[in-house]
Design an enzyme around this catalytic site. Structure first.
Site, mmCIF file in Angstrom:
data_model
loop_
_atom_site.group_PDB
_atom_site.id
_atom_site.type_symbol
_atom_site.label_atom_id
_atom_site.label_comp_id
_atom_site.label_asym_id
_atom_site.label_seq_id
_atom_site.Cartn_x
_atom_site.Cartn_y
_atom_site.Cartn_z
ATOM 1 N N THR A 556 0.866 -1.190 0.000
ATOM 2 C CA THR A 556 0.000 0.000 0.000
ATOM 3 C C THR A 556 0.897 1.232 0.000
ATOM 4 O OG1 THR A 556 -0.006 0.452 2.380
ATOM 5 C CG2 THR A 556 -1.494 -1.266 1.613
ATOM 6 N N ASP A 679 7.642 12.236 -4.365
ATOM 7 C CA ASP A 679 8.000 10.824 -4.398
ATOM 8 C C ASP A 679 9.509 10.667 -4.659
ATOM 9 O OD1 ASP A 679 7.075 8.038 -4.495
ATOM 10 O OD2 ASP A 679 7.833 8.146 -6.554
ATOM 11 N N LYS A 683 12.641 9.165 -2.231
ATOM 12 C CA LYS A 683 13.622 8.151 -2.641
ATOM 13 C C LYS A 683 15.038 8.640 -2.380
ATOM 14 C CE LYS A 683 10.631 6.310 -6.243
ATOM 15 N NZ LYS A 683 10.310 6.374 -7.651
#
Ligand code: ADP
Ligand code: ASP
Ligand code: MG
Length: 816
Positions: A556, A679, A683
């Protein structure tokens, strides 16, 4: 020549005796007699003892006797032609008359000697064997032989010791005049020098076979029972137990002494010196090769230990006091116990020499307490010694194996396995042969202990992962599909089995009910049988299983799921996740989770947090661990933005390309998370942290590429609308790139402890120029890779590569 022994279950039903006959026909050599030793029909020995107990307390024993008698009549009628039934029916009748007389005397006297008990209990074999002999005789020459004519013992009626001189003489004499027949010999029973019936102890028919085999120097002894040989553990308690091809005599002896009921331990003694092999085989699956027990040989399988067994009906006696330090104390203690005929199963002494603990059979514990209190009466009175402490709620678990002698760290592994599973070790002992390590634990922990030890030592040829999956979006679905597709291959080639025990999404959850979820039809079942989703209940279920190698898979992007990781680690459950939130929120949380996983000896794997299935985190970890120093990391880590930039050429609008990327599953569920650089930043942050930098998300410098209005859009649809409106803004980048023959790239840079994420136009001399589709690229400039950086490149987005990365992490899960 051979001796075949058939245990109770192998003679307990008509189906069993039919199998027995086929086996005997197959094993009978043309020109030689064959010896078949049989037990009483299954359950009869216990029923005889039960009837005797009832008689002793003057309760109804007759109905038990009637049941036993009827079983014998039924067997005769079901297996024998009418013409030969009569003498056997008479035999049964005659023996039951004797039995009734015996039990009636027991009831009247209210007294039961071992001698009478042996006489009663020996009737089981006296009845079963003539019936089996008559049955075999219907298809081949067979004769009944009462072992009481052959085996001579002392007068310890219930567990008599064999007089081998006399016994071997009797057997060899008898063998001189044998015919080419099958001889069906009673197991378990013998006589003393006065010809009074004795027995060899419970399970003693195995011993009869071995005694006979050794006296006749046969080529092998076969023990036919109801399991496929000697197994790594008691199959009734350990689900993953499997049968062993080979065991040394010593291993078999230790395992059976410590509870493996499949062979009665004394049985190994007579055959060892003659090196006669013993085979354990299954009457109900005769084609299975079973287990050979013979002299030690180089282990050909890789397991560190050979088997595990356990004893339950035991008690721990703890003797504490200052006098224990005195010389001669142990000799006095154990001398006393020996004089009272108490067998000591295990002894340990703390190095402080303040206490000695030992384990005896439950039936001996009262006797042991009395013996100690009597012997040390004055020391107890003067408080040099305390009254013995007794714990009856214990079990002994023993791990056994010839390879243990040669391998270090086995006991450490055993203790950490038990500790990690919250099983308290009360005492330990290792025999000087180093063939056996025994631990005393609470009886309540027994089944769990056996199972976790079994798995920890990789006894199972197949490693089983028990998996709970949260998330059934693109990645979740793909992941379940891959597990399903790869199931056979994994078992066959890699000896890995994945059992899915639960699947949940935000709406529904499906929980294994006894057996794992059938993944072939998971979607349908989740819809039809799934309960309303409730994360807390789902996690509760994960914890409930307490199975080794339990792995929670988070497919998820929910922060609520991440909130449960801590709880999972504390319950020794590993986590494999593609959910970046766990490692990219606060640095404190990142550290805490890693620390908790390590502390609880479980795995926490998140390779797919960066670059989907590409080996980026692993590469970085390897560099760091091997002492390299990272100088700079440059990366394109948004497969989504790569895809969008690579396709945003020609006539299509920026909005159209973004929509296409979402349809292809290249974006996060909400495409804004990709395009706002968040996002990507997460990372980069994870990479920085893996490189040892304690940075926060707010430390990442993003130079934003999206116009304000797009960033502020309230919903995904609004976002698309704003993208459309901002087409001129995007087009200007496109045009500039086209004009300068450059390409648009969103690049992350980690250098000098700082992270930047920015849009750049790169020309064809730049290593990131040639990047197609949704590819990611990462370049590590390090002390070792100074001039030519280490580059990892490949598809860095998409459900299938991400799911494959999750899958790869799953099979990397290791537990202590
Ligand atoms: P029989 O009546 O044939 O003598 P037993 O009941 O005495 O059979 O012994 C066989 C049983 O031993 C099996 O059914 C199994 O439940 C139990 N057992 C316990 N430990 C082991 C083990 N390590 N391997 C095989 N069987 C075992
Ligand atoms: N019938 C005996 C018992 O049940 C002996 C045996 O089965 O080996 O103990
Ligand atoms: Mg047995």
């Amino acid at each position: 020549m051979k001796v075949l022994k058939f245990g109770g279950t192998s003679v307990g039903s008509t189906e069993a005796v039919k199998n027995l006959r086929l086996i005997v026909e197959r094993e009978k050599e043309n020109d030689k007699p064959l010896f078949v030793v049989c037990s009483a029909f299954s359950g009869i020995t216990n029923s005889l003892l039960e009837a005797t107990e009832e008689a002793l307390y003057n309760r109804d024993y007759q109905s038990i006797l009637d049941g036993i008698e009827q079983r014998h009549y039924d067997m005769i009628k079901e297996t024998l032609p009418v013409s030969v039934q009569n003498p056997l029916l008479m035999l049964v009748k005659g023996n039951f008359n004797i039995l009734e007389d015996l039990l009636s005397s027991v009831a009247h006297l209210g007294e039961l000697s071992d001698r009478t008990k042996a006489k009663i209990v020996s009737l089981g074999e006296q009845l079963s064997c003539p019936i089996i002999a008559a049955y075999l005789n219907t298809s081949m020459p067979a004769e009944f032989k009462d072992a009481r004519d052959l085996i001579n013992t002392n007068s310890n009626y219930l567990k008599a010791e064999v007089n081998f001189d006399a016994t071997n003489r009797n057997i060899q004499q008898w063998a001189q005049n044998l015919e080419n027949k099958v001889y069906v010999v009673t197991g378990f029973i013998a006589t003393d020098k006065d010809k009074v019936t004795t027995t060899l102890g419970r399970g003693g028919s195995d011993y009869t076979a071995a005694i006979l085999g050794a006296a006749l120097n046969v080529q092998e002894v076969q023990i036919w029972t109801d399991v496929n040989g000697f197994m790594t553990a008691d199959p009734r308690l350990v689900k993953n137990a499997y049968s062993l091809e080979y065991l040394s005599y010593q291993e078999a002896m230790e395992l059976s002494y410590f509870g493996a009921k499949v062979i009665y331990p004394p049985s190994l003694v007579p055959v060892i010196s003659k090196e006669i092999p013993i085979w354990i085989k299954n009457t109900f699956e005769p084609e299975h090769q079973g287990t050979m027990i013979h002299v030690e040989r180089e282990a050909h399988d890789k397991a560190l230990i050979t088997g595990i067994s356990s004893i339950n009906n035991v008690a721990l006696v703890n003797v504490v006091g200052t006098m224990i330090r005195l010389k001669g104390f142990s000799a006095r203690l154990f001398g006393t116990l020996s004089r009272h005929d108490i067998n000591i199963i295990l002894i340990t002494q703390a190095s402080s020499e303040h206490s000695i603990s030992f384990v005896v059979a439950s039936e001996d514990v009262a006797k042991a307490r009395l013996a100690i209190e009597e012997e040390f009466h004055s020391e107890i009175t003067t408080e040099k010694l305390q009254h013995p402490e007794i714990d009856t709620n214990i079990s002994i678990v023993a791990i056994v194996g010839e390879r243990m002698k040669k391998t270090k760290g086995i006991s450490g592994k055993l203790f950490s396995t038990l500790g990690k599973n919250s099983i308290n070790i009360i005492a330990i002992a290792q025999g000087s042969s180093e063939l056996n390590i025994s631990t005393v634990i609470s009886k309540d922990d027994l089944t769990k202990a056996l199972n976790v030890i079994h798995d920890a030592f990789l006894l199972s040829p197949v490693k089983t992962y028990h998996v709970f999956c949260a998330g059934t979006g693109n990645i979740g679905q793909e992941f379940l599909g891959q597990i399903f597709q790869e199931a056979d291959n994994l078992i066959e080639k890699h000896k890995i089995e994945i059992k899915v025990l639960g699947i949940a999404n935000t709406r529904k959850m499906l929980l294994a009910n006894g057996s794992p979820v059938n993944i072939a039809g998971w979607k349908d079942q989740l819809e039809k049988k799934g309960l309303q989703a409730d994360l807390k209940t789902f996690i509760q279920e994960v914890k409930k299983y307490e199975l080794p190698n339990t792995v929670f898979i988070d497919n998820t992007s929910s922060k609520f799921v991440v909130e449960e990781y801590e709880n999972l680690f504390r319950n020794n459950i590993s986590v494999v996740t593609c959910n970046k939130i766990s490692n990219s929120e606060s640095y404190a949380q990142y550290l805490n989770l890693k620390h908790l996983a390590a502390k609880n000896g479980v795995s926490f794997l998140y390779e797919t947090n960066v670059g989907a299935g590409l080996p980026i985190i692993k590469t970085l970890n390897d560099l760091v661990i091997s002492g390299d120093e990272v100088v700079k990391i440059e990366a394109i880590l948004s497969g989504t933005i790569s895809y969008i930039f690579n396709n945003y050429t020609g006539d299509r609008t920026f909005e159209e390309v973004v929509r296409e990327a979402q349809e292809l599953g290249y974006t996060e569920p909400d495409p804004r998370d990709d395009l706002n650089g968040l996002d990507f930043s997460r990372k980069m942050l994870i990479l920085a942290r893996e490189n040892g930098l304690p940075l926060e998300l707010s430390d990442v410098n993003i130079s934003n590429f999206l116009p304000e209005a797009c960033l502020k859009a309230d919903s995904v649809e609004d976002f698309y609308k704003e993208l459309k409106n901002s087409e001129p803004h995007f087009a200007s980048y496109k045009e500039q790139a086209a004009k300068e023959n450059k390409k648009l790239r969103l690049i992350g840079i980690l250098e000098n402890n700082e992270i930047k994420v920015e849009v750049m136009l790169v020309d064809n001399t730049h290593p990131f120029f040639n990047l197609s589709g949704s590819d990611n690229i990462i370049s590590f400039t390090t002390a070792r890779y100074q001039n030519t950086p280490l580059v990892v490149k490949g598809p860095g987005a998409g459900a299938s590569v991400t799911a494959a990365g999750v899958f790869a992490d799953l099979v990397r899960v290791t537990t202590l």
